[in-house]
Design a protein around this motif. Structure first.
Motif, PDB file in Angstrom:
ATOM      1  N   PRO A   3       0.853  -1.046   0.065  1.00 55.83           N
ATOM      2  CA  PRO A   3       0.068   0.090   0.126  1.00 55.83           C
ATOM      3  C   PRO A   3       0.687   1.347  -0.062  1.00 55.83           C
ATOM      4  O   PRO A   3       1.935   1.344   0.726  1.00 55.83           O
ATOM      5  CB  PRO A   3      -0.818   0.079   1.485  1.00 55.83           C
ATOM      6  CG  PRO A   3      -0.698  -1.505   1.643  1.00 55.83           C
ATOM      7  CD  PRO A   3       0.682  -2.202   1.235  1.00 55.83           C
ATOM      8  N   ALA A   9      -2.613  -8.554   6.124  1.00 52.72           N
ATOM      9  CA  ALA A   9      -2.051  -7.343   5.308  1.00 52.72           C
ATOM     10  C   ALA A   9      -2.059  -7.521   3.773  1.00 52.72           C
ATOM     11  O   ALA A   9      -1.780  -6.465   2.888  1.00 52.72           O
ATOM     12  CB  ALA A   9      -0.555  -6.956   5.726  1.00 52.72           C
ATOM     13  N   LEU A  29       3.033  -1.544   8.301  1.00 51.94           N
ATOM     14  CA  LEU A  29       1.713  -1.845   8.641  1.00 51.94           C
ATOM     15  C   LEU A  29       1.818  -2.700  10.188  1.00 51.94           C
ATOM     16  O   LEU A  29       2.700  -3.251  10.354  1.00 51.94           O
ATOM     17  CB  LEU A  29       1.379  -2.968   7.665  1.00 51.94           C
ATOM     18  CG  LEU A  29       1.246  -2.689   6.203  1.00 51.94           C
ATOM     19  CD1 LEU A  29       1.034  -3.730   5.485  1.00 51.94           C
ATOM     20  CD2 LEU A  29       0.342  -1.260   5.881  1.00 51.94           C
ATOM     21  N   PHE A  60      -8.293  -2.300   4.945  1.00 48.50           N
ATOM     22  CA  PHE A  60      -8.057  -3.993   4.927  1.00 48.50           C
ATOM     23  C   PHE A  60      -9.206  -4.819   5.318  1.00 48.50           C
ATOM     24  O   PHE A  60     -10.027  -4.279   6.072  1.00 48.50           O
ATOM     25  CB  PHE A  60      -7.004  -4.367   6.277  1.00 48.50           C
ATOM     26  CG  PHE A  60      -5.666  -3.968   5.842  1.00 48.50           C
ATOM     27  CD1 PHE A  60      -4.607  -4.568   4.907  1.00 48.50           C
ATOM     28  CD2 PHE A  60      -5.002  -2.653   6.615  1.00 48.50           C
ATOM     29  CE1 PHE A  60      -3.394  -3.913   4.699  1.00 48.50           C
ATOM     30  CE2 PHE A  60      -3.766  -2.061   6.395  1.00 48.50           C
ATOM     31  CZ  PHE A  60      -2.983  -2.857   5.362  1.00 48.50           C
ATOM     32  N   SER A 117      -6.913   6.632   2.631  1.00 47.20           N
ATOM     33  CA  SER A 117      -6.587   5.754   3.542  1.00 47.20           C
ATOM     34  C   SER A 117      -6.434   4.307   3.218  1.00 47.20           C
ATOM     35  O   SER A 117      -7.076   3.940   2.090  1.00 47.20           O
ATOM     36  CB  SER A 117      -7.753   5.610   4.782  1.00 47.20           C
ATOM     37  OG  SER A 117      -7.779   6.694   5.555  1.00 47.20           O
ATOM     38  N   ILE A 118      -5.721   3.459   3.858  1.00 39.27           N
ATOM     39  CA  ILE A 118      -5.691   1.898   3.416  1.00 39.27           C
ATOM     40  C   ILE A 118      -6.603   1.294   3.994  1.00 39.27           C
ATOM     41  O   ILE A 118      -6.823   1.360   5.416  1.00 39.27           O
ATOM     42  CB  ILE A 118      -4.095   1.433   3.605  1.00 39.27           C
ATOM     43  CG1 ILE A 118      -3.134   2.089   3.084  1.00 39.27           C
ATOM     44  CG2 ILE A 118      -4.266  -0.251   3.333  1.00 39.27           C
ATOM     45  CD1 ILE A 118      -1.890   1.859   3.373  1.00 39.27           C
ATOM     46  N   GLN A 172      -1.846   6.356  11.394  1.00 39.68           N
ATOM     47  CA  GLN A 172      -2.987   6.287  10.755  1.00 39.68           C
ATOM     48  C   GLN A 172      -3.284   4.570  10.786  1.00 39.68           C
ATOM     49  O   GLN A 172      -2.873   3.880  11.474  1.00 39.68           O
ATOM     50  CB  GLN A 172      -2.501   6.366   9.109  1.00 39.68           C
ATOM     51  CG  GLN A 172      -1.818   7.768   9.058  1.00 39.68           C
ATOM     52  CD  GLN A 172      -1.627   8.172   7.520  1.00 39.68           C
ATOM     53  OE1 GLN A 172      -1.518   7.190   6.730  1.00 39.68           O
ATOM     54  NE2 GLN A 172      -0.684   9.148   7.266  1.00 39.68           N
ATOM     55  N   TRP A 227      -6.136  -5.838   1.096  1.00 43.68           N
ATOM     56  CA  TRP A 227      -6.217  -4.681   1.198  1.00 43.68           C
ATOM     57  C   TRP A 227      -7.018  -3.871  -0.090  1.00 43.68           C
ATOM     58  O   TRP A 227      -6.883  -4.354  -0.962  1.00 43.68           O
ATOM     59  CB  TRP A 227      -5.185  -3.884   1.860  1.00 43.68           C
ATOM     60  CG  TRP A 227      -4.100  -3.825   0.961  1.00 43.68           C
ATOM     61  CD1 TRP A 227      -3.289  -4.981   0.474  1.00 43.68           C
ATOM     62  CD2 TRP A 227      -3.691  -2.908  -0.125  1.00 43.68           C
ATOM     63  NE1 TRP A 227      -2.408  -4.468  -0.653  1.00 43.68           N
ATOM     64  CE2 TRP A 227      -2.518  -3.347  -1.093  1.00 43.68           C
ATOM     65  CE3 TRP A 227      -4.024  -1.531  -0.536  1.00 43.68           C
ATOM     66  CZ2 TRP A 227      -2.005  -2.456  -1.994  1.00 43.68           C
ATOM     67  CZ3 TRP A 227      -3.422  -0.781  -1.748  1.00 43.68           C
ATOM     68  CH2 TRP A 227      -2.346  -1.238  -2.356  1.00 43.68           C
ATOM     69  N   HIS A 237      -3.733   2.255   8.992  1.00 43.54           N
ATOM     70  CA  HIS A 237      -2.887   1.083   8.678  1.00 43.54           C
ATOM     71  C   HIS A 237      -1.841   0.655   9.603  1.00 43.54           C
ATOM     72  O   HIS A 237      -1.084  -0.427   9.560  1.00 43.54           O
ATOM     73  CB  HIS A 237      -2.445   1.062   7.110  1.00 43.54           C
ATOM     74  CG  HIS A 237      -1.322   2.165   7.060  1.00 43.54           C
ATOM     75  ND1 HIS A 237      -1.664   3.464   6.622  1.00 43.54           N
ATOM     76  CD2 HIS A 237       0.108   2.599   7.218  1.00 43.54           C
ATOM     77  CE1 HIS A 237      -0.938   4.320   6.517  1.00 43.54           C
ATOM     78  NE2 HIS A 237      -0.047   3.773   6.977  1.00 43.54           N
ATOM     79  N   HIS A 238      -1.515   1.477  10.657  1.00 38.32           N
ATOM     80  CA  HIS A 238      -0.549   0.895  11.704  1.00 38.32           C
ATOM     81  C   HIS A 238      -1.339   0.179  12.839  1.00 38.32           C
ATOM     82  O   HIS A 238      -0.511  -0.350  13.581  1.00 38.32           O
ATOM     83  CB  HIS A 238      -0.223   2.514  12.373  1.00 38.32           C
ATOM     84  CG  HIS A 238       0.731   3.119  11.475  1.00 38.32           C
ATOM     85  ND1 HIS A 238       0.677   4.558  11.195  1.00 38.32           N
ATOM     86  CD2 HIS A 238       1.620   2.854  10.716  1.00 38.32           C
ATOM     87  CE1 HIS A 238       1.344   4.827  10.280  1.00 38.32           C
ATOM     88  NE2 HIS A 238       2.228   4.118  10.043  1.00 38.32           N
TER      89      HIS A 238
END
Length: 140
Positions: free
Chosen positions: A25, A136, A110, A35, A32-33, A61, A139, A63-64
């Motif tokens: 990503p 992950a 991620l 999943f 925004s990503i 964010q 996505w 995705h973290h």
């Protein structure tokens, strides 16, 4: 699949796009990503004020997070709104949970933010999922 199950609005309403040629990503600042496992864990868009406050307070964010982290946040918000009758807030969240950011020099892109229950503090039991393997990879 998510639209068909009512977990995500139609593309014409939410303006999401697929990963295209990207294997990793790489969102632009206004993207925004998302999943698939995050949606299954309770994430919905638009994000709640509590989620935005949480992300901003840690400078991260979406995705973290990990899928189980999303589950903790979703369950906590539901607990506050439905059982306690208050809006979710960070002060109460920190009473029940601790947040740990990856502390290596090469912080992973991620899942570098882990949320864990505090020892000795009782929060309603959560059935965490082991089925989020390879989360992950799915996505958009």
């Amino acid at each position: 699949m998510l639209v068909a199950h009512g977990l995500l609005q139609a593309k014409s309403l939410s303006n999401f796009s697929g990963p295209g040629e990207h294997e990793i990503p790489s969102p632009s600042p206004n993207q925004s990503i998302l999943f698939v496992s995050f949606v299954r864990a309770g994430l919905c868009y638009p994000p709640s004020d509590f989620l935005l406050e949480f992300l901003e307070s840690y400078g991260i964010q979406i995705h973290h997070l990990t899928p189980n982290g999303v589950l903790f946040l979703s369950a906590f918000a539901h607990f506050c709104e439905v059982y306690v009758g208050i809006p979710p807030n960070l002060l109460l969240f920190h009473y029940f949970f601790r947040v740990r950011l990856s502390d290596g020099k090469d912080t992973p892109f991620l899942g570098c933010c882990l949320i864990q229950s505090r020892q000795g503090v009782s929060f309603p039991s959560l059935a965490l999922s082991n089925s989020f393997k390879n989360w992950a990879e799915k996505w958009f």
